[in-house]
Design a protein around this motif. Structure first.
Motif, mmCIF file in Angstrom:
data_model
loop_
_atom_site.group_PDB
_atom_site.id
_atom_site.type_symbol
_atom_site.label_atom_id
_atom_site.label_comp_id
_atom_site.label_asym_id
_atom_site.label_seq_id
_atom_site.Cartn_x
_atom_site.Cartn_y
_atom_site.Cartn_z
ATOM 1 N N TYR A 292 0.806 -1.167 -0.040
ATOM 2 C CA TYR A 292 -0.103 0.179 0.043
ATOM 3 C C TYR A 292 0.874 1.093 -0.183
ATOM 4 N N THR A 293 0.762 2.202 -0.882
ATOM 5 C CA THR A 293 1.324 3.619 -0.894
ATOM 6 C C THR A 293 0.577 4.361 0.184
ATOM 7 N N GLU A 294 1.208 5.252 0.619
ATOM 8 C CA GLU A 294 0.663 6.362 1.400
ATOM 9 C C GLU A 294 -0.647 7.121 0.981
ATOM 10 N N ALA A 295 -0.538 7.375 -0.073
ATOM 11 C CA ALA A 295 -1.746 7.960 -1.004
ATOM 12 C C ALA A 295 -2.878 6.946 -0.897
ATOM 13 N N GLU A 296 -2.671 5.803 -1.164
ATOM 14 C CA GLU A 296 -3.789 4.706 -1.283
ATOM 15 C C GLU A 296 -4.457 4.470 0.014
ATOM 16 N N ALA B 116 -4.168 6.896 2.622
ATOM 17 C CA ALA B 116 -4.692 8.288 3.120
ATOM 18 C C ALA B 116 -5.969 8.519 2.405
ATOM 19 N N ARG B 117 -6.505 8.180 1.025
ATOM 20 C CA ARG B 117 -7.684 8.595 0.661
ATOM 21 C C ARG B 117 -8.806 7.746 1.032
ATOM 22 N N ARG C 93 -9.806 8.723 4.247
ATOM 23 C CA ARG C 93 -10.455 10.074 4.280
ATOM 24 C C ARG C 93 -12.076 9.897 4.253
ATOM 25 N N VAL D 127 -0.216 6.095 8.850
ATOM 26 C CA VAL D 127 -0.741 6.722 7.841
ATOM 27 C C VAL D 127 -2.161 7.296 8.329
ATOM 28 N N VAL E 81 -3.425 11.040 9.124
ATOM 29 C CA VAL E 81 -4.565 11.680 8.362
ATOM 30 C C VAL E 81 -5.630 12.201 9.470
#
Ligand code: IPM
Ligand code: MG
Length: 370
Positions: free
Chosen positions: A166-170, A172-173, A176, A207, A211
């Motif tokens: 998992y990437t940070e962006a995956e 985090a979104r 959210r 992560v 967030v």
């Protein structure tokens, strides 16, 4: 009234087409009685697409899905295709749609309606009023991670492997989405991983914590190991509000949560992409019960999950809150009145099939709209 809402309908396999037929009747009713109409295109997916085109998710289906405002999905798969090669199994139908449309947030409510409290495998007190939302990541993790394969080692024995990543962006979104939903509900997110054994799990926790601190300090965040979460769901399910999980853990926990409610045949889902500037958002709606090959073709499947998925679509993709409520209320009334499909049958209730259940919902809609 112009039909400016574009809808792609993908009935798929097994009971998919049977329950989808009832959803289309409800949409016809919406057009006739509520002046809410859709520009409906039908497409092929799963085993049905494999037979017709040689691929379980043909490019035309993906293109039509991208062009639509929402996708209404039935179910895919069945024993008939057990032996097809891995790249062509019917499940690719849903997996490719999630990936290619960027549908990363899979919302799976587990709700116990009052008339169905006794259908649960748990004691009525444990599940009465149960209302959990599982937010499952659905375009990453071990479902899509590379490398993956089955290989022969130098000593001649074999090894099978997949990759959880998992990437940070995956993370985090999707976090959210979970926090945002919690704000509209009871204000609590339980984030699930195995931070005790997996580095990707430890990273997930990190992560989600970041967030939360930066953007959602008003929401309560708790972390839980996935195995403990499974146990807690079965023992004390009402402690949960929103559960946030990876693709794999979310897959497992949502089946468990569904079982708590007493019927897979009742549960809808929505899978959403990122909100685009201008408000557009890719979205797919499907019942979580799957193709149920054991009862396919017999006209006995419960259409409620498909109808509730349609309600979710009206609400989330089209902002039609009143129409969504109409469907949900109609279903509650029909169940309250004692009609049951086989999966939720109760002593003293009247057992009906798919289309009679659909008839009853339509009759109830008429009454509610009068
Ligand atoms: C689900 C199903 C799918 C999944 C299968 C059909 C690929 O189990 O939607 O939960 O594993 O995601
Ligand atoms: Mg599943």
């Amino acid at each position: 009234m112009p039909a400016n809402r574009k809808l792609l309908v993908l009935p798929g396999d097994g009971i998919g087409p049977e329950v989808m037929a009832e959803a289309l009747r409800v949409l016809d009713w919406m057009a006739a009685r509520r002046a809410v109409s859709f520009d409906v295109t039908e497409g092929l997916v799963g085993g049905a697409a494999l037979e017709a085109t040689g691929h379980p998710c043909p490019d035309e289906t993906v293109a039509a899905a991208k062009a639509a405002d929402a996708v209404l999905f039935g179910a895919v798969g069945g024993p008939k295709w057990d032996k097809v090669e891995f790249e062509r199994r019917p499940e690719i139908g849903i997996l490719r749609l999630r990936k290619d449309l960027g549908l990363f947030a899979n919302l799976r409510p587990a709700l116990v309606l009052d008339p169905l409290v006794d259908a649960s495998s748990l004691k009525p007190d444990l599940v009465r009023g149960l209302d959990i939302m599982i937010v499952r990541e659905s375009t990453g993790g071990i479902y899509f991670g590379e490398p993956r394969g089955i290989e022969t080692l130098p000593d001649g024995t074999r090894r099978g492997f997949d990759t959880e990543s998992y990437t940070e962006a995956e993370i985090a979104r999707v976090a959210r989405v979970a926090f945002g939903l919690a704000r509209q509900r009871r204000g609590k997110v339980t984030s699930v991983e195995k931070a005790n054994v997996m580095l990707s799990g430890r990273f997930w926790r990190q992560v989600v914590t970041e967030v939360h601190a930066a953007e959602f300090p008003d929401v309560t965040l708790e972390h839980m190991y996935a195995d403990n979460c499974a146990m807690q769901l079965a023992a004390r399910p009402k402690q949960f509000d929103v559960i946030l999980a990876s693709n794999l853990f979310g897959d497992l926990l949502s089946d468990l949560a569904a079982a708590l409610t007493g019927s897979l045949g009742m549960l809808p889902s929505a899978t959403l992409g990122a909100e685009q500037p201008g408000g557009r958002r890719a979205a797919l709606y499907e019942p979580i019960h799957g193709s149920a090959p054991d009862i396919a073709g017999r006209g006995i499947a419960n259409p409620c999950a498909m109808l509730l998925s349609t309600a979710m679509m009206l609400r989330i993709s089209f902002g039609l809150e009143a129409e969504a409520r109409l469907i949900e209320t109609a279903i509650e009334h029909v169940l309250g009145g004692g009609l049951r499909t086989a999966d939720i049958m109760a002593p003293g209730a009247a057992r009906v099939g798919t289309s009679v259940m659909g008839d009853a919902v339509l009759r109830e809609l008429e009454k509610l709209a009068a």
